[in-house]
Design a protein around this motif. Structure first.
Motif, PDB file in Angstrom:
ATOM      1  N   PRO A   1      45.295  40.291  64.597  1.00 10.47           N
ATOM      2  CA  PRO A   1      45.012  39.212  65.536  1.00 10.47           C
ATOM      3  C   PRO A   1      43.845  39.525  66.472  1.00 10.47           C
ATOM      4  CG  PRO A   1      47.304  39.916  65.723  1.00 10.47           C
ATOM      5  CD  PRO A   1      46.651  40.782  64.723  1.00 10.47           C
ATOM      6  N   LEU A   2      43.745  40.758  66.899  1.00  7.91           N
ATOM      7  CA  LEU A   2      42.662  41.133  67.807  1.00  7.91           C
ATOM      8  C   LEU A   2      41.309  41.065  67.101  1.00  7.91           C
ATOM      9  CD1 LEU A   2      42.071  42.018  70.660  1.00  7.91           C
ATOM     10  CD2 LEU A   2      42.411  44.376  69.937  1.00  7.91           C
ATOM     11  N   SER A   3      41.253  41.475  65.852  1.00 10.29           N
ATOM     12  CA  SER A   3      40.000  41.388  65.087  1.00 10.29           C
ATOM     13  C   SER A   3      39.521  39.949  64.983  1.00 10.29           C
ATOM     14  CB  SER A   3      40.188  41.942  63.679  1.00 10.29           C
ATOM     15  OG  SER A   3      40.493  43.288  63.699  1.00 10.29           O
ATOM     16  N   VAL A   4      40.450  39.055  64.711  1.00  7.56           N
ATOM     17  CA  VAL A   4      40.093  37.645  64.542  1.00  7.56           C
ATOM     18  C   VAL A   4      39.720  37.006  65.876  1.00  7.56           C
ATOM     19  CG1 VAL A   4      41.004  35.408  63.831  1.00  7.56           C
ATOM     20  CG2 VAL A   4      41.429  37.422  62.430  1.00  7.56           C
TER      21      VAL A   4
ATOM     22  N   PHE B   1      32.415  31.192  58.513  1.00  3.13           N
ATOM     23  CA  PHE B   1      33.723  31.797  58.263  1.00  3.13           C
ATOM     24  C   PHE B   1      33.800  33.255  58.733  1.00  3.13           C
ATOM     25  CE2 PHE B   1      32.909  28.719  54.784  1.00  3.13           C
ATOM     26  CZ  PHE B   1      33.746  27.718  55.251  1.00  3.13           C
ATOM     27  N   GLN B   2      33.321  33.503  59.937  1.00  3.93           N
ATOM     28  CA  GLN B   2      33.362  34.855  60.507  1.00  3.93           C
ATOM     29  C   GLN B   2      34.798  35.348  60.644  1.00  3.93           C
ATOM     30  OE1 GLN B   2      31.323  33.540  64.049  1.00  3.93           O
ATOM     31  NE2 GLN B   2      29.693  35.039  63.702  1.00  3.93           N
TER      32      GLN B   2
ATOM     33  N   ALA C   1      39.858  47.295  65.479  1.00  3.16           N
ATOM     34  CA  ALA C   1      39.777  45.840  65.632  1.00  3.16           C
ATOM     35  C   ALA C   1      38.538  45.460  66.432  1.00  3.16           C
ATOM     36  CB  ALA C   1      41.037  45.313  66.320  1.00  3.16           C
ATOM     37  N   PHE C   2      38.240  46.217  67.471  1.00  7.20           N
ATOM     38  CA  PHE C   2      37.027  45.948  68.243  1.00  7.20           C
ATOM     39  C   PHE C   2      35.786  46.173  67.395  1.00  7.20           C
ATOM     40  CE2 PHE C   2      39.494  45.499  71.989  1.00  7.20           C
ATOM     41  CZ  PHE C   2      38.676  44.867  72.915  1.00  7.20           C
TER      42      PHE C   2
ATOM     43  N   PHE D   1      39.748  39.798  56.668  1.00  5.48           N
ATOM     44  CA  PHE D   1      39.705  40.589  55.437  1.00  5.48           C
ATOM     45  C   PHE D   1      39.463  42.066  55.748  1.00  5.48           C
ATOM     46  CE2 PHE D   1      37.105  42.537  52.085  1.00  5.48           C
ATOM     47  CZ  PHE D   1      38.011  42.495  51.042  1.00  5.48           C
ATOM     48  N   PHE D   2      38.476  42.356  56.597  1.00  2.00           N
ATOM     49  CA  PHE D   2      38.167  43.746  56.919  1.00  2.00           C
ATOM     50  C   PHE D   2      39.250  44.383  57.789  1.00  2.00           C
ATOM     51  CE2 PHE D   2      34.068  42.681  55.210  1.00  2.00           C
ATOM     52  CZ  PHE D   2      33.662  43.880  54.625  1.00  2.00           C
ATOM     53  N   ALA D   3      39.916  43.599  58.624  1.00  3.04           N
ATOM     54  CA  ALA D   3      41.029  44.131  59.411  1.00  3.04           C
ATOM     55  C   ALA D   3      42.162  44.563  58.490  1.00  3.04           C
ATOM     56  CB  ALA D   3      41.523  43.087  60.408  1.00  3.04           C
ATOM     57  N   ILE D   4      42.426  43.776  57.469  1.00  3.66           N
ATOM     58  CA  ILE D   4      43.456  44.135  56.495  1.00  3.66           C
ATOM     59  C   ILE D   4      43.022  45.377  55.719  1.00  3.66           C
ATOM     60  CG2 ILE D   4      44.578  43.384  54.358  1.00  3.66           C
ATOM     61  CD1 ILE D   4      44.501  40.502  55.596  1.00  3.66           C
TER      62      ILE D   4
END
Length: 181
Positions: free
Chosen positions: A76-79, A59-60, A45-46, A66-69
């Protein structure tokens, strides 16, 4: 990294799954790996969040989600990490990225004379855009890799110190029991 600290500040899966605006994702949000808090999902996630925070694009958060999935990172941490670049931090971050890109291309850094007009934008788009995006890719890649490795190191160190502390406490308990016997 303590799980309790992260669980306290990250939204629960139920809260995110209940958001109607994310209904188009369907069953993807019910994947349990996207919500786990462990060394691998948090460090991924980091990696993702820091990378997209340092790339100048609209739209970062959607790209980070998308990449976290895709990589089974903590969603949530990625976002949330994308907000490293916010309206306050964007100008210095992206100016630094531009300077790194100009240095990598061996171009002089242009003076900062911003004029919000179509003619200025069309003249300077290539002169500023190419070094900005190249510098952003360089800085984002290096920073994301450092963040990934730092989380891996910090997490392992925390586990190791907790383990050593438990071992020391057990040894002391054994000693105290042996002395009382």
């Amino acid at each position: 990294m303590p799980k309790k600290f992260m669980k306290r500040y990250l939204p629960t899966p139920e809260k995110v799954q209940a958001m109607q605006s994310l209904g188009f994702l369907g069953d993807i949000l019910h994947e349990p790996n996207l919500w786990h808090i462990n060394r691998h999902s948090v460090s991924r996630a980091f990696l993702i969040g820091v990378f997209f925070a340092l790339i100048p694009m609209p739209f970062q958060m959607i790209a980070a989600a998308f990449f976290a999935i895709w990589f089974n990172a903590n969603l949530p941490l990625s976002v949330v990490l994308v907000w490293i670049s916010n309206p306050i931090t964007m100008p210095p971050l992206f100016y630094f990225n531009y300077k790194v890109g100009a240095w990598a291309l061996n171009r002089p850094v242009l003076s900062f004379d911003l004029h919000l007009s179509w003619s200025w934008l069309s003249e300077r788009l290539v002169d500023i855009g190419i070094p900005l995006y190249l510098g952003s890719l360089i800085v984002a890649t290096v920073s994301a890799c450092i963040a990934y490795l730092a989380i891996q190191f910090i997490w392992r160190r925390k586990i190791r110190t907790d383990w050593q502390l438990r071992r020391r406490v057990r040894r002391e308990l054994r000693r105290s029991r042996d002395q009382t016997s």
